[in-house]
Design a protein around this motif. Structure first.
Motif, mmCIF file in Angstrom:
data_model
loop_
_atom_site.group_PDB
_atom_site.id
_atom_site.type_symbol
_atom_site.label_atom_id
_atom_site.label_comp_id
_atom_site.label_asym_id
_atom_site.label_seq_id
_atom_site.Cartn_x
_atom_site.Cartn_y
_atom_site.Cartn_z
ATOM 1 N N ARG A 22 82.784 18.192 74.182
ATOM 2 C CA ARG A 22 81.966 18.741 75.275
ATOM 3 C C ARG A 22 81.716 20.234 75.053
ATOM 4 O O ARG A 22 80.596 20.715 75.218
ATOM 5 C CB ARG A 22 82.672 18.512 76.614
ATOM 6 C CG ARG A 22 81.886 19.001 77.814
ATOM 7 C CD ARG A 22 82.507 18.537 79.129
ATOM 8 N NE ARG A 22 81.843 19.169 80.262
ATOM 9 C CZ ARG A 22 82.293 19.096 81.521
ATOM 10 N NH1 ARG A 22 83.396 18.413 81.783
ATOM 11 N NH2 ARG A 22 81.646 19.702 82.500
ATOM 12 N N GLY A 53 86.031 16.819 89.444
ATOM 13 C CA GLY A 53 84.618 16.501 89.606
ATOM 14 C C GLY A 53 83.852 17.507 90.439
ATOM 15 O O GLY A 53 82.660 17.370 90.665
ATOM 16 N N SER A 54 84.547 18.572 90.863
ATOM 17 C CA SER A 54 83.834 19.568 91.667
ATOM 18 C C SER A 54 83.072 20.555 90.785
ATOM 19 O O SER A 54 82.373 21.422 91.292
ATOM 20 C CB SER A 54 84.817 20.323 92.574
ATOM 21 O OG SER A 54 85.779 21.004 91.808
ATOM 22 N N GLY A 55 83.236 20.408 89.478
ATOM 23 C CA GLY A 55 82.444 21.240 88.583
ATOM 24 C C GLY A 55 83.143 22.493 88.098
ATOM 25 O O GLY A 55 82.494 23.480 87.738
ATOM 26 N N LYS A 56 84.462 22.463 88.037
ATOM 27 C CA LYS A 56 85.209 23.636 87.558
ATOM 28 C C LYS A 56 84.888 23.909 86.084
ATOM 29 O O LYS A 56 84.630 25.050 85.693
ATOM 30 C CB LYS A 56 86.729 23.419 87.719
ATOM 31 C CG LYS A 56 87.174 23.261 89.160
ATOM 32 C CD LYS A 56 88.683 23.175 89.281
ATOM 33 C CE LYS A 56 89.271 21.919 88.647
ATOM 34 N NZ LYS A 56 88.831 20.656 89.285
ATOM 35 N N THR A 57 84.895 22.841 85.281
ATOM 36 C CA THR A 57 84.648 23.029 83.856
ATOM 37 C C THR A 57 83.267 23.640 83.622
ATOM 38 O O THR A 57 83.091 24.493 82.764
ATOM 39 C CB THR A 57 84.796 21.682 83.114
ATOM 40 O OG1 THR A 57 86.052 21.118 83.475
ATOM 41 C CG2 THR A 57 84.745 21.884 81.616
ATOM 42 N N GLU A 58 82.311 23.206 84.427
ATOM 43 C CA GLU A 58 80.966 23.775 84.326
ATOM 44 C C GLU A 58 80.995 25.285 84.596
ATOM 45 O O GLU A 58 80.325 26.063 83.912
ATOM 46 C CB GLU A 58 80.044 23.053 85.320
ATOM 47 C CG GLU A 58 78.587 23.401 85.204
ATOM 48 C CD GLU A 58 78.015 23.154 83.809
ATOM 49 O OE1 GLU A 58 78.366 22.127 83.200
ATOM 50 O OE2 GLU A 58 77.235 24.008 83.339
ATOM 51 N N PRO A 91 73.471 21.828 83.740
ATOM 52 C CA PRO A 91 72.885 21.362 84.998
ATOM 53 C C PRO A 91 72.650 22.569 85.892
ATOM 54 O O PRO A 91 73.308 23.597 85.725
ATOM 55 C CB PRO A 91 73.972 20.459 85.578
ATOM 56 C CG PRO A 91 75.246 20.949 84.993
ATOM 57 C CD PRO A 91 74.916 21.602 83.668
ATOM 58 N N PRO A 92 71.657 22.477 86.800
ATOM 59 C CA PRO A 92 71.514 23.581 87.764
ATOM 60 C C PRO A 92 72.788 23.670 88.605
ATOM 61 O O PRO A 92 73.298 22.643 89.051
ATOM 62 C CB PRO A 92 70.310 23.158 88.614
ATOM 63 C CG PRO A 92 70.136 21.698 88.373
ATOM 64 C CD PRO A 92 70.725 21.380 87.033
ATOM 65 N N GLN A 106 79.315 26.852 92.870
ATOM 66 C CA GLN A 106 79.529 27.102 91.438
ATOM 67 C C GLN A 106 78.859 28.406 91.025
ATOM 68 O O GLN A 106 79.429 29.224 90.309
ATOM 69 C CB GLN A 106 78.928 25.966 90.602
ATOM 70 C CG GLN A 106 79.735 24.689 90.572
ATOM 71 C CD GLN A 106 79.004 23.610 89.791
ATOM 72 O OE1 GLN A 106 77.811 23.362 90.020
ATOM 73 N NE2 GLN A 106 79.704 22.977 88.864
HETATM 74 P P1 ADP Z 1 85.931 19.448 87.068
HETATM 75 O O1 ADP Z 1 86.257 20.305 85.881
HETATM 76 O O2 ADP Z 1 86.107 20.167 88.383
HETATM 77 O O3 ADP Z 1 86.616 18.123 87.070
HETATM 78 P P2 ADP Z 1 83.327 19.128 85.819
HETATM 79 O O4 ADP Z 1 82.807 20.478 85.549
HETATM 80 O O5 ADP Z 1 83.887 18.367 84.664
HETATM 81 O O6 ADP Z 1 84.373 19.137 87.035
HETATM 82 O O7 ADP Z 1 82.172 18.294 86.495
HETATM 83 C C1 ADP Z 1 82.287 16.921 86.787
HETATM 84 C C2 ADP Z 1 81.004 16.205 86.390
HETATM 85 O O8 ADP Z 1 79.922 16.741 87.119
HETATM 86 C C3 ADP Z 1 80.669 16.403 84.922
HETATM 87 O O9 ADP Z 1 80.102 15.222 84.447
HETATM 88 C C4 ADP Z 1 79.668 17.537 84.944
HETATM 89 O O10 ADP Z 1 78.789 17.469 83.843
HETATM 90 C C5 ADP Z 1 78.949 17.291 86.246
HETATM 91 N N1 ADP Z 1 78.471 18.532 86.861
HETATM 92 C C6 ADP Z 1 79.125 19.695 87.011
HETATM 93 N N2 ADP Z 1 78.376 20.592 87.672
HETATM 94 C C7 ADP Z 1 77.199 19.983 87.934
HETATM 95 C C8 ADP Z 1 76.000 20.382 88.586
HETATM 96 N N3 ADP Z 1 75.872 21.605 89.119
HETATM 97 N N4 ADP Z 1 75.002 19.487 88.684
HETATM 98 C C9 ADP Z 1 75.137 18.252 88.152
HETATM 99 N N5 ADP Z 1 76.227 17.812 87.526
HETATM 100 C C10 ADP Z 1 77.257 18.656 87.408
#
Ligand code: ADP
Ligand code: ZN
Ligand code: ZN
Length: 672
Positions: free
Chosen positions: A206, A169-174, A140-141, A146
Motif C-alpha cells: 500500500r 477504518g476511520s482513515g488514520k493510515t490515509e 481519496p478526497p 482527516q
Molecule cells: P485506519 O488506518 O483508520 O484503519 P484507513 O486509512 O486504512 O483507516 O482507511 C480505511 C479504508 O478507507 C481504506 O480502504 C482507505 O483506502 C479508505 N479511506 C480512507 N480515507 C478515505 C476517504 N477520505 N475517502 C474514501 N476512502 C477512504
C-alpha cells in the motif's frame, strides 16, 4: 588526539580507552575493531581525547578504525546515550543493539551498483519531483476530520506529539500517507513504526503503490542480515525517503527526518521484553523532540498513558469520529452465559448466529485467546495434572500433533497413555483452546470449512500467507483464532465475530489486562462488517453488566478510558506514577529474593520520593528451571525516579553476586 573512547557490547557501564595514533574528531561515530580479552570486538567510537584516566602503558592500540562508511551522526549517538541513561543500560550494549547485526560485527553489506532514485542528503528540491513521488490518483478526497488532522500535523513543523484517535477504518493510515507526502515533497524523510504483526507485504504494498517514486526501506528483525544492513545504510546516507519498520527501526539514522508516525501506538510489541527493554514509542517521542519535528501516535484504543496526555493537553488530540467508508460500526452484544448450559463452551445464541452466516454464505470468526486443545491434561481420581518440569506452568495439550507443550519455555513431550502417578488410563483434557473449538465446530457444522489461525497453524510467514490466501479465496466459512493479526486485510464477507473466554482478563492480577482486552475486542470487531453487510460481535460473558463490555457495546473508548484512568488515579498506578522493576533469577528462589532484599537495602538511603516495595516471587515464578523474583520501585515524579535509578544502579553493580544469579532492570515495565 591519540586516544579513542569506545562503547563496547559488554555488560559494564563504562567506556574503554584505546590508543589510535591516526584518530581525530571525525572518527567519532565510527565503528572500530579493538582487542578485547582473547579476541577482537567491534565497538563504536564515542569520543577522542588526548589523555586517559588509565595509565598510558596499560592502553592497547586499536586493531583498526573502520572508515568504510560515513560516521554515525551526533544525533544518533545522542539517541543511544539517552537510551543508555533512561533504561540504565551500558552505552555499548545500546549502540550495539541499535546497529543491524552485520554492521555490529564490523562487516558491510555489498551495495547495489546503481543507487536508488533519491537525491541524497542534499535533499529533494521541493516541487520538482513530487509528482513522481506520490501517485495522487490513489488519493481519496479527505473527509473533513482527516483534512483537519493533516493540516494540523503539517502546519506544526516543529516538535509536537499528536494523538490521532479513530476506530479501524476511520482513515488514520490515509492521514499518515498525506502527511508523509508533504514531508517527502519538502525533501524530508519519514519514519513509520508499526507493530510486529502489522508489517505485512500488504502494508508495504500500500505504501509502495502510493509512493512509486520514493525509496522505501523496510526494517524488521526477521530480515536477512545483508538486507537489513543495506536498509540502514540507505537511511543513514540519505537515500531512503520512507523507513517502514517495527520497533527496532526507531534507531535508524535519518539525516533529513521530518516526521515520525507510530501506528497502533498502544501495541505491546513496541516494548522490547529482553536485553534493552526500551519502548520504541517513547524513544520515538524523545527523538521527535530531539529533532524538533512532529510525531503522530495513532490508535483506535490508545494506551492509557497516551490518552491521559491527550486529555491533559500535553499531546494534541486529533479525533477521526467516523469510518471513512460508508460502513456502520458492528453491533456489539453480550451473551449472558450464567444461566445456560454451553455446548462445548458455545452458547445457543452464538451457534444460531453461526448457522445463519453459513446459510447466507458469509464468514465468521470465533476468537479465543488460548492456543492448543486444552490448557491442561488431568487425572481426576488422583489429582495429577500435566506440569512443566522447568516452569511454574501447565503443559498444554496439543492434540493436532499429539504433544504436551509448555508455552513458556517450549519444552514438549508425548501424551502419556496412563497417569504417571496412579496408572489410570482415563486422562481428561480440562478447559478449552483453539484446537478444541476447531474440532467441535467441525463436528457441529460438517458442511462448513473451519480454519484455525494461531501461532501453531501460522508458525511461519509462509504458512500465514497460505492461510490468508485460503481466506481471501473464500475458502473458510468459520475461522477460529487467537487473534486477528491481519491489520490492513479486508475480509469482505466477515460479518460475525464471537468472543469466548474473554472474562479471564477482567480480574487478572495485571492492572493492564482490561486495557488489553478492550483493545483486542475492539480490534477484532473493527474488522467485521461492510456497508451492505453489517457486522455483529457477540461476547460470551458471566459479567454482562461489566463496565468494560458496556463501553465496548457503545463503541465508547473514551468512556472506558476515563473509568480506567479514575481507577488508576485512585490506585496510584501509571500514568499517575512511574515504575521500574528489578528482576532477579537464580537456581533457588531464596537466592533471588536475598539478592533483591540486598538491593532494597542498598536503595533505602537513596530513595527520597521513591516507594520501594517488597521483593516477591514473580507470577510465573519458575521459567526454564530458573526461580524468579521481582522488586517494584515507584515514584510520582519521573526525574526523581530517574535520578534514584542512576544512583541505585551503581550500588547494584557493586553488590556481591551469588554464582548463577542474574538480574536486570526494566524501566516502565509493561508485564507484571
Ligand atoms: P485506519 O488506518 O483508520 O484503519 P484507513 O486509512 O486504512 O483507516 O482507511 C480505511 C479504508 O478507507 C481504506 O480502504 C482507505 O483506502 C479508505 N479511506 C480512507 N480515507 C478515505 C476517504 N477520505 N475517502 C474514501 N476512502 C477512504
Ligand atoms: Zn516450561
Ligand atoms: Zn492419576
Amino acid at each position: 588526539m591519540n586516544i579513542v573512547q569506545v562503547a563496547l557490547d559488554v555488560p559494564l557501564p563504562r567506556l574503554f580507552d584505546y590508543l589510535a595514533a591516526d584518530s581525530d574528531e571525525s572518527d567519532i561515530g565510527r565503528r572500530v575493531n579493538v582487542p578485547f580479552g582473547k579476541g577482537v570486538k567491534t565497538g563504536v567510537i564515542v569520543g577522542v581525547a588526548a589523555a586517559s584516566e588509565q595509565p598510558m602503558d596499560k592502553l592497547k592500540p586499536v586493531t583498526v578504525i573502520l572508515r568504510d562508511m560515513p560516521a554515525l551522526p551526533p544525533d544518533w549517538l545522542a539517541l543511544c546515550e539517552f537510551c543508555a541513561r533512561y533504561y540504565q543500560t551500558p552505552l555499548g550494549e545500546v549502540a550495539s543493539f541499535a546497529l543491524p547485526p552485520m554492521l555490529r560485527k564490523g562487516k558491510l553489506p555489498r551495495m547495489p551498483k546503481t543507487s536508488a532514485p533519491s537525491t541524497g542528503d542534499t535533499g529533494r528540491s521541493a516541487g520538482a519531483t513530487d509528482l513522481t513521488i506520490e501517485d495522487t490518483a490513489l488519493q481519496p478526497p479527505l473527509l473533513r476530520a482527516q483534512h483537519a488532522a493533516v493540516e494540523t500535523i503539517v502546519a506544526a513543523g516543529n516538535f509536537q506529539t499528536f494523538l490521532l484517535h479513530g476506530v479501524t477504518g476511520s482513515g488514520k493510515t490515509e492521514v499518515y500517507l498525506r502527511a508523509i507526502a508533504e514531508v517527502l515533497a519538502q525533501g524530508g524523510q519519514a519514519l513509520m513504526l508499526v507493530p510486529e504483526i502489522a508489517l505485512t507485504p500488504q502494508l508495504e504494498g500500500r505504501v509502495a503503490a502510493r509512493f512509486p517514486g520514493a525509496h522505501i526501506v523496510c526494517a524488521n528483525s526477521g530480515m536477512a542480515d545483508a538486507a537489513r544492513a543495506r536498509g540502514f545504510l540507505d537511511a543513514h546516507e540519505g537515500r531512503a525517503d520512507i523507513v517502514l519498520g517495527t520497533r527496532l527501526a526507531v534507531f535508524m539514522p535519518l539525516p533529513r527526518l521530518r516526521l515520525i508516525v507510530v501506528d497502533e501506538e498502544h501495541d505491546a510489541s513496541f516494548k522490547q521484553q529482553e536485553g534493552l527493554r526500551y519502548s520504541a514509542r517513547d524513544v520515538a517521542i524523545w527523538r521527535a523532540h530531539q529533532r524538533d519535528i512532529p510525531i503522530v501516535l495513532g490508535s483506535a484504543t490508545p494506551s492509557l498513558e497516551t490518552f491521559h496526555h491527550g486529555g491533559s493537553g500535553r499531546y494534541r488530540l486529533l479525533e477521526l469520529p467516523e469510518r471513512a467508508v460508508a460502513e456502520a460500526m458492528p453491533d456489539v452484544r453480550v451473551i449472558d452465559t450464567r444461566r445456560q448450559k454451553l455446548q462445548e463452551g458455545l452458547s445457543s445464541e452464538l451457534l444460531t448466529a453461526l448457522t445463519l452466516r453459513l446459510e447466507r454464505g458469509e464468514q465468521s470468526l470465533v476468537f479465543l485467546n488460548r492456543r492448543g486443545y486444552a490448557p491442561v491434561l488431568a487425572c481426576p481420581p488422583c489429582g495429577w495434572i500435566s506440569r512443566c518440569r522447568r516452569c511454574a506452568a501447565n503443559l498444554v495439550l496439543h492434540l493436532a500433533d499429539k504433544r504436551l507443550r509448555c508455552h513458556h519455555c517450549g519444552f514438549e513431550t508425548g501424551i502419556p497413555r496412563a497417569c504417571p502417578d496412579c496408572g489410570n488410563v482415563d486422562l481428561l483434557p480440562f478447559g478449552r483452546g483453539t484446537q478444541r473449538l476447531e474440532t467441535m465446530l467441525a463436528e457441529r457444522f460438517p458442511e462448513a470449512r473451519v480454519l484455525r489461525i494461531d501461532r501453531d497453524s501460522a508458525s511461519t510467514p509462509k504458512k500465514w500467507q497460505a492461510l490468508l490466501e485460503t481466506i481471501h479465496a473464500g475458502g473458510a466459512d468459520i475461522r477460529v483464532g487467537t487473534q486477528m493479526r491481519a491489520k490492513g486485510h479486508d475480509f469482505p464477507r466477515l460479518t460475525l465475530v464471537g468472543a469466548v473466554g474473554a472474562d479471564a482478563a477482567l480480574f487478572a492480577a495485571d492492572f493492564r489486562a482490561p486495557e488489553r482486552l478492550f483493545a483486542q475486542l475492539m480490534q477484532v470487531g473493527g474488522r467485521s462488517g461492510r456497508a451492505e453487510l453489517p457486522g455483529e460481535v457477540l461476547i460470551q460473558t458471566e459479567y454482562p453488566d461489566h463496565a468494560l463490555y458496556r463501553a465496548l457495546a457503545a463503541h465508547d473508548y473514551t468512556r472506558f478510558a476515563a473509568s480506567q484512568l479514575d481507577e488508576r488515579r485512585i490506585a496510584g498506578f501509571p500514568p499517575f506514577s512511574y515504575q521500574a522493576m528489578l528482576r532477579a533469577e537464580g537456581r533457588e528462589m531464596a537466592q533471588a529474593l536475598d539478592f533483591l532484599a540486598a538491593a532494597r537495602s542498598a536503595a533505602e538511603p537513596l530513595a527520597a520520593g521513591v516507594t520501594l516495595y517488597d521483593p516477591v516471587p514473580m507470577r510465573m515464578q519458575r521459567l526454564m528451571t530458573l526461580e524468579r523474583g521481582q522488586l517494584l520501585v515507584e515514584s510520582l515524579n519521573r526525574p526523581t525516579l530517574q535520578a534514584f535509578l542512576a544512583q541505585w544502579m551503581e550500588r547494584l553493580y557493586a553488590l556481591k553476586m551469588p554464582a548463577g544469579l542474574r538480574w536486570h532492570l526494566d524501566v516502565d515495565p509493561l508485564e507484571f
